[in-house]
Design a protein around this motif. Structure first.
Motif, mmCIF file in Angstrom:
data_model
loop_
_atom_site.group_PDB
_atom_site.id
_atom_site.type_symbol
_atom_site.label_atom_id
_atom_site.label_comp_id
_atom_site.label_asym_id
_atom_site.label_seq_id
_atom_site.Cartn_x
_atom_site.Cartn_y
_atom_site.Cartn_z
ATOM 1 N N LYS A 171 46.761 -68.788 1.250
ATOM 2 C CA LYS A 171 47.233 -68.226 -0.015
ATOM 3 C C LYS A 171 47.122 -66.699 -0.036
ATOM 4 O O LYS A 171 47.923 -66.027 -0.698
ATOM 5 N N VAL B 85 50.817 -76.309 -1.916
ATOM 6 C CA VAL B 85 49.736 -77.048 -1.273
ATOM 7 C C VAL B 85 49.715 -78.475 -1.805
ATOM 8 O O VAL B 85 49.697 -78.689 -3.024
ATOM 9 N N VAL C 212 43.189 -73.363 3.181
ATOM 10 C CA VAL C 212 44.252 -73.162 2.189
ATOM 11 C C VAL C 212 44.069 -71.840 1.456
ATOM 12 O O VAL C 212 45.042 -71.116 1.191
ATOM 13 N N SER C 213 42.827 -71.490 1.114
ATOM 14 C CA SER C 213 42.566 -70.217 0.430
ATOM 15 C C SER C 213 42.995 -69.038 1.288
ATOM 16 O O SER C 213 43.562 -68.056 0.789
ATOM 17 N N LEU D 55 40.144 -77.272 2.000
ATOM 18 C CA LEU D 55 40.402 -76.960 0.588
ATOM 19 C C LEU D 55 39.293 -76.164 -0.079
ATOM 20 O O LEU D 55 39.281 -76.034 -1.302
ATOM 21 N N VAL E 52 51.939 -76.481 2.717
ATOM 22 C CA VAL E 52 50.841 -76.902 3.588
ATOM 23 C C VAL E 52 50.299 -78.217 3.045
ATOM 24 O O VAL E 52 50.054 -78.343 1.843
ATOM 25 N N CYS E 53 50.111 -79.192 3.919
ATOM 26 C CA CYS E 53 49.588 -80.497 3.511
ATOM 27 C C CYS E 53 48.342 -80.797 4.329
ATOM 28 O O CYS E 53 48.372 -80.757 5.567
ATOM 29 N N THR E 54 47.223 -81.058 3.658
ATOM 30 C CA THR E 54 45.958 -81.317 4.339
ATOM 31 C C THR E 54 45.227 -82.471 3.655
ATOM 32 O O THR E 54 45.683 -83.009 2.645
#
Length: 249
Positions: free
Chosen positions: A137, A145, A133-134, A126, A117-119
């Motif tokens: 996960k 990440v 993202v959490s 984040l 995942v790219c943010t």
């Protein structure tokens, strides 16, 4: 195309068939659905795929969730636009997670196949407890990440040393002087054409498209001789000397 395949008579007959707005709209929609199905099928065939995504506010002040995908297809990396979805109320990690999960459920994609995942660095993405993202996960602990490279470079470019900032400001002033008046633009273009320059137009710098910062400086440097001559003809040569190419570029 009809002329090449069926001949001129058939082409004339096709041209006499009028298409309504509904027909054109339906065909565009059918083409869109077909492209979408091809992308989803390729993602499923690839097995693993990555999700670059971002939340952005459009000109109407509506928040839009933009989701892309990268995967391997026939031995090559492919990047495709996956979907865009408005975030109509809040812009939290749970809202983003809900939007992506609903899309996955609708098309039969699985979180276990998401390898990365790219943010950007926004809290909604984040946040350590409730960020997107959490939440990813929790479902796919092995997902990698990364922070978007463009966003990182954009943050780094916001603060420049004083001397470099002065060079950028003066270069922008020169570009604005040449491009703000149509007559200057035309004269400079003819000057570059007469010298067989590699480029003719200068580039504008806009803060919205931060990558233009480097492009503007590169173009000014590549046309430095032409700019010096043009500004000298306009009795603006001291204006150009403020950049000091020889010392800083």
């Amino acid at each position: 195309m009809v002329n090449l395949v069926l001949g001129g008579d058939s082409e004339k007959k096709i041209q006499q068939i009028s298409l309504s707005d509904n027909t054109v709209s339906r065909r565009i929609e059918e083409m869109s659905i077909d492209i979408k199905e091809q992308v989803i099928r390729a993602i499923k065939d690839a097995g693993l795929f990555a999700l670059p995504l971002d939340e952005s506010t459009d000109v109407s002040s509506y928040s839009q969730l933009l989701v892309f995908t990268r995967y391997v297809h026939e031995g090559k990396f492919k990047g495709e636009f996956l979907f865009c979805q408005p975030l109509e109320t809040t812009i939290k990690g749970e809202d983003i997670m809900k939007g992506v999960t609903n899309y996955f459920s609708e098309l039969g994609l699985a979180w276990k196949n998401v390898c990365a995942v790219c943010t950007d660095g926004a809290p909604a993405m984040l946040g350590s407890k409730s960020g997107f993202v959490s939440r990813v996960k929790e479902i796919a602990p092995e997902v990698a990440v990364t922070h978007c490279m463009i966003h990182r470079q954009a943050l780094a470019s916001r603060t420049l040393p004083r001397e470099l900032q002065a060079i950028l400001d003066n270069a922008i002033k020169i570009v604005n002087y040449v491009k703000s008046m149509p007559v200057n633009t035309r004269l400079f273009k003819q000057l570059c054409k007469g010298f067989d320059s590699e480029h003719q137009p200068l580039l504008f710098y806009t803060k919205v498209r931060w990558l233009s910062k480097g492009n503007v400086l590169n173009r000014v440097f590549e046309l430095r001789e032409e700019l010096k001559m043009f500004l000298d003809m306009q009795d603006k040569e001291p204006f150009f000397s403020m950049i000091h190419f020889g010392n800083h570029v």
